[in-house]
Design a protein around this motif. Structure first.
Motif, mmCIF file in Angstrom:
data_model
loop_
_atom_site.group_PDB
_atom_site.id
_atom_site.type_symbol
_atom_site.label_atom_id
_atom_site.label_comp_id
_atom_site.label_asym_id
_atom_site.label_seq_id
_atom_site.Cartn_x
_atom_site.Cartn_y
_atom_site.Cartn_z
ATOM 1 N N GLU A 92 0.837 -1.199 0.000
ATOM 2 C CA GLU A 92 0.000 0.000 0.000
ATOM 3 C C GLU A 92 0.876 1.255 0.000
ATOM 4 O O GLU A 92 2.039 1.206 0.402
ATOM 5 C CB GLU A 92 -0.956 0.011 1.203
ATOM 6 C CG GLU A 92 -2.310 -0.623 0.895
ATOM 7 C CD GLU A 92 -3.023 -0.043 -0.342
ATOM 8 O OE1 GLU A 92 -2.954 1.183 -0.561
ATOM 9 O OE2 GLU A 92 -3.641 -0.818 -1.097
ATOM 10 N N GLY A 93 0.319 2.339 -0.429
ATOM 11 C CA GLY A 93 1.072 3.591 -0.483
ATOM 12 C C GLY A 93 0.201 4.673 -1.079
ATOM 13 O O GLY A 93 -1.014 4.624 -0.949
ATOM 14 N N GLY A 151 1.801 1.474 -3.541
ATOM 15 C CA GLY A 151 0.701 2.381 -3.825
ATOM 16 C C GLY A 151 -0.089 1.931 -5.040
ATOM 17 O O GLY A 151 0.032 0.787 -5.492
ATOM 18 N N ARG A 152 -0.904 2.839 -5.537
ATOM 19 C CA ARG A 152 -1.771 2.508 -6.674
ATOM 20 C C ARG A 152 -1.647 3.557 -7.758
ATOM 21 O O ARG A 152 -1.476 4.732 -7.466
ATOM 22 C CB ARG A 152 -3.240 2.515 -6.239
ATOM 23 C CG ARG A 152 -3.600 1.354 -5.390
ATOM 24 C CD ARG A 152 -5.075 1.394 -5.095
ATOM 25 N NE ARG A 152 -5.335 0.391 -4.066
ATOM 26 C CZ ARG A 152 -6.534 0.035 -3.667
ATOM 27 N NH1 ARG A 152 -7.605 0.632 -4.188
ATOM 28 N NH2 ARG A 152 -6.680 -0.892 -2.742
ATOM 29 N N ILE A 179 -12.448 5.983 -7.244
ATOM 30 C CA ILE A 179 -11.003 6.063 -6.981
ATOM 31 C C ILE A 179 -10.715 7.321 -6.164
ATOM 32 O O ILE A 179 -11.456 8.303 -6.268
ATOM 33 C CB ILE A 179 -10.182 6.093 -8.296
ATOM 34 C CG1 ILE A 179 -10.573 7.305 -9.157
ATOM 35 C CG2 ILE A 179 -10.341 4.787 -9.062
ATOM 36 C CD1 ILE A 179 -9.673 7.528 -10.364
ATOM 37 N N GLN A 180 -9.666 7.267 -5.355
ATOM 38 C CA GLN A 180 -9.310 8.444 -4.540
ATOM 39 C C GLN A 180 -7.838 8.821 -4.745
ATOM 40 O O GLN A 180 -7.011 8.618 -3.867
ATOM 41 C CB GLN A 180 -9.568 8.167 -3.055
ATOM 42 C CG GLN A 180 -11.032 8.175 -2.658
ATOM 43 C CD GLN A 180 -11.644 6.779 -2.681
ATOM 44 O OE1 GLN A 180 -10.971 5.807 -2.342
ATOM 45 N NE2 GLN A 180 -12.888 6.673 -3.090
ATOM 46 N N ARG A 421 6.868 9.876 -8.166
ATOM 47 C CA ARG A 421 5.823 10.511 -7.349
ATOM 48 C C ARG A 421 5.197 9.530 -6.360
ATOM 49 O O ARG A 421 4.638 9.942 -5.348
ATOM 50 C CB ARG A 421 4.728 11.118 -8.247
ATOM 51 C CG ARG A 421 5.146 12.303 -9.096
ATOM 52 C CD ARG A 421 5.751 13.436 -8.296
ATOM 53 N NE ARG A 421 4.939 13.797 -7.155
ATOM 54 C CZ ARG A 421 5.430 14.261 -6.005
ATOM 55 N NH1 ARG A 421 6.717 14.416 -5.828
ATOM 56 N NH2 ARG A 421 4.618 14.549 -5.022
ATOM 57 N N LEU A 422 5.269 8.235 -6.659
ATOM 58 C CA LEU A 422 4.710 7.232 -5.729
ATOM 59 C C LEU A 422 5.575 7.086 -4.479
ATOM 60 O O LEU A 422 5.096 6.632 -3.439
ATOM 61 C CB LEU A 422 4.626 5.861 -6.406
ATOM 62 C CG LEU A 422 3.341 5.469 -7.128
ATOM 63 C CD1 LEU A 422 3.421 4.011 -7.528
ATOM 64 C CD2 LEU A 422 2.077 5.739 -6.325
ATOM 65 N N LYS A 423 6.834 7.463 -4.602
ATOM 66 C CA LYS A 423 7.739 7.274 -3.461
ATOM 67 C C LYS A 423 7.256 8.083 -2.257
ATOM 68 O O LYS A 423 6.857 9.238 -2.432
ATOM 69 C CB LYS A 423 9.170 7.689 -3.856
ATOM 70 C CG LYS A 423 9.816 6.709 -4.816
ATOM 71 C CD LYS A 423 11.234 7.133 -5.174
ATOM 72 C CE LYS A 423 11.868 6.096 -6.117
ATOM 73 N NZ LYS A 423 13.138 6.574 -6.685
ATOM 74 N N PRO A 424 7.314 7.488 -1.061
ATOM 75 C CA PRO A 424 6.796 8.191 0.111
ATOM 76 C C PRO A 424 7.629 9.443 0.448
ATOM 77 O O PRO A 424 8.783 9.528 0.106
ATOM 78 C CB PRO A 424 6.893 7.183 1.239
ATOM 79 C CG PRO A 424 7.447 5.934 0.677
ATOM 80 C CD PRO A 424 7.846 6.171 -0.748
#
Ligand SMILES: [Zn+2]
Ligand SMILES: [Zn+2]
Length: 424
Positions: A92-93, A151-152, A179-180, A421-424
């Motif tokens: 998840e992310g 993440g998604r 979707i969010q 951009r997915l990286k925390p």
């Protein structure tokens, strides 16, 4: 369709047997190269079978078949022929969306490519066939990397962009309940050279407002009032009639174009059409279309026009000065735009991911604006021209063409950007 799905599945499974890559971005590029010919075929298939806004049935079917073949969860029929593919990473992310528009345009002029439209009177002259293909290519490439993703990623395929109705329709049809996303991104083909992408914080396309100045029709000398008001409105224009501003080719000029900090395409306010006069129902209305690079100038215009008239002999005749129409325009998130651009520059070179300083004048717009009102986002320009080959990708031009290499560029750059951009 069956043939191309098989090709893609085959390409994908071959690739996924490779050892873990040293860099996910190298992996993205290798994977894009492996599927590139298939993507070109796919783009040509969309080009051969274009569908106008709200009739994108075949296009939407191909999109959903493709996304399902990748193993993505797929939602269909959102706001018409809208499709969403959901790619879940290993953990998840963050949730991030990419949007591609899918509709074509009415056009009777002959197609300029060998794979000419078979749908009489309809053509892809805004590059949405390319956008759709890049979105699917990114889904393919990123699905191959899902074990490495946290993440998604939501791939939104939006119908009816050309009528400025599709984004709104998808939102009204519960898109953001389904979707969010925390961030949303998109790109559009522009006439700049293939291999380059551009963006900036804030607006990319000019604001487009319709102004109306209303007087009581009982005014004494109507001719003089009309002349006075026309002159007044024209006096607020910041661009002279002889300016290089009026030649759209200059938007690409290295000295005065959009990408130079000293561009002539910033801080402007102009009239886009002649001032119209209407005298009926007890009032005289003068109206025009205002094109401006920023909101404060638009706000000031209403106040200043009103103040001038209230200081003139026509004060007692004035009813109102209003904007009768305000277009929702793209507005790139101030923080995300530089971050997203820099992530591409770091991997693919600063010379290829270029910050803009100016705002594109004219009637252009994109209803991606409505998504940005719900979710912070960034819209990119993606170069599609190849001047040496005589390919000029000017959207809506009857001779619109793209250098299909821009598909490889788009899939690589934007897949990498989403990974960053997915990286925390
Ligand atoms: Zn268009
Ligand atoms: Zn377009």
């Amino acid at each position: 369709m069956a043939v191309s799905v098989l090709f893609f599945l085959f390409g994908w499974s071959m690739y996924s047997q490779n050892a873990a890559p040293s860099s996910i971005h190298q992996s993205i590029q290798t994977h894009t190269d492996a599927i590139f010919d298939g993507l070109v075929n796919l783009r040509r298939d969309f080009h051969l079978h274009p569908e106008v806004a709200e009739q994108e049935e075949r296009t939407a079917q191909k999109i959903q078949d493709f996304l399902r073949s990748l193993g993505l969860e797929v939602k269909t029929g959102i706001g018409g022929h809208g499709v969403v593919g959901i790619l879940k990473g290993a953990k998840e992310g963050k949730h991030i969306a990419w949007r591609a528009d899918i509709d074509a345009l009415p056009s009777d002029s002959p197609d300029v490519v060998d794979f000419a439209s078979e749908n009489k009177g309809v053509r892809h002259i805004c590059g949405h066939d390319v956008h759709t293909t890049i979105g699917l290519g990114m889904a393919h490439v990123l699905a191959s990397q899902k074990e490495h993703l946290e993440g998604r990623i939501y791939f939104i395929f939006q119908p009816a962009e050309e009528t400025y109705a599709g984004a709104k329709a998808m939102i009204h049809d519960s898109l953001f309940q389904i979707i969010q996303p925390e961030e949303i991104y998109a790109a559009h083909i522009t006439p700049s050279p293939q291999g380059t992408v551009f963006t900036k914080p804030g607006p990319l396309y000019a604001y487009l407002n319709a102004i109306e100045i209303n007087y009581k029709s009982t005014v004494q000398n109507k001719g003089a009032l009309i002349d006075y008001t026309k002159n007044l409105l024209q006096s607020f224009q910041t661009v002279g009639a002889d300016s290089k501003f009026w030649d759209p080719r200059n938007t690409l000029d290295p000295e005065i174009g959009l990408a130079n900090p000293n561009t002539i395409f910033k801080d402007y306010l102009t009239l886009l059409q002649d001032i119209k006069v209407n005298d009926s129902e007890g009032k005289i209305t003068l109206s025009s279309l205002i094109n401006s690079s920023d909101q404060p100038q638009l706000d000031a215009l209403l106040k200043n026009v009103k103040a001038e008239i209230m200081n003139s002999k026509y004060a007692k005749d004035l009813l109102s000065v209003v904007y009768s129409y305000e277009k929702d325009i793209l507005y790139n998130d101030e923080n995300l735009a530089p971050l997203a651009l820099k992530s591409i520059a770091n991997i693919y070179g600063a010379q290829n991911a270029i910050p803009l300083y100016g705002v594109f004048p004219g009637y252009h717009g994109d209803d991606f604006a409505y998504f940005q009102e719900e979710v912070p986002g960034v819209y990119f320009f993606l170069g599609g021209s190849n001047y040496e080959k005589g390919i000029i990708s000017m959207p809506h031009s009857p001779t619109f063409q793209v250098d299909e290499e821009c598909i490889r560029t788009g899939v690589n750059y934007f897949s990498s950007m989403l990974v960053e951009r997915l990286k925390p």
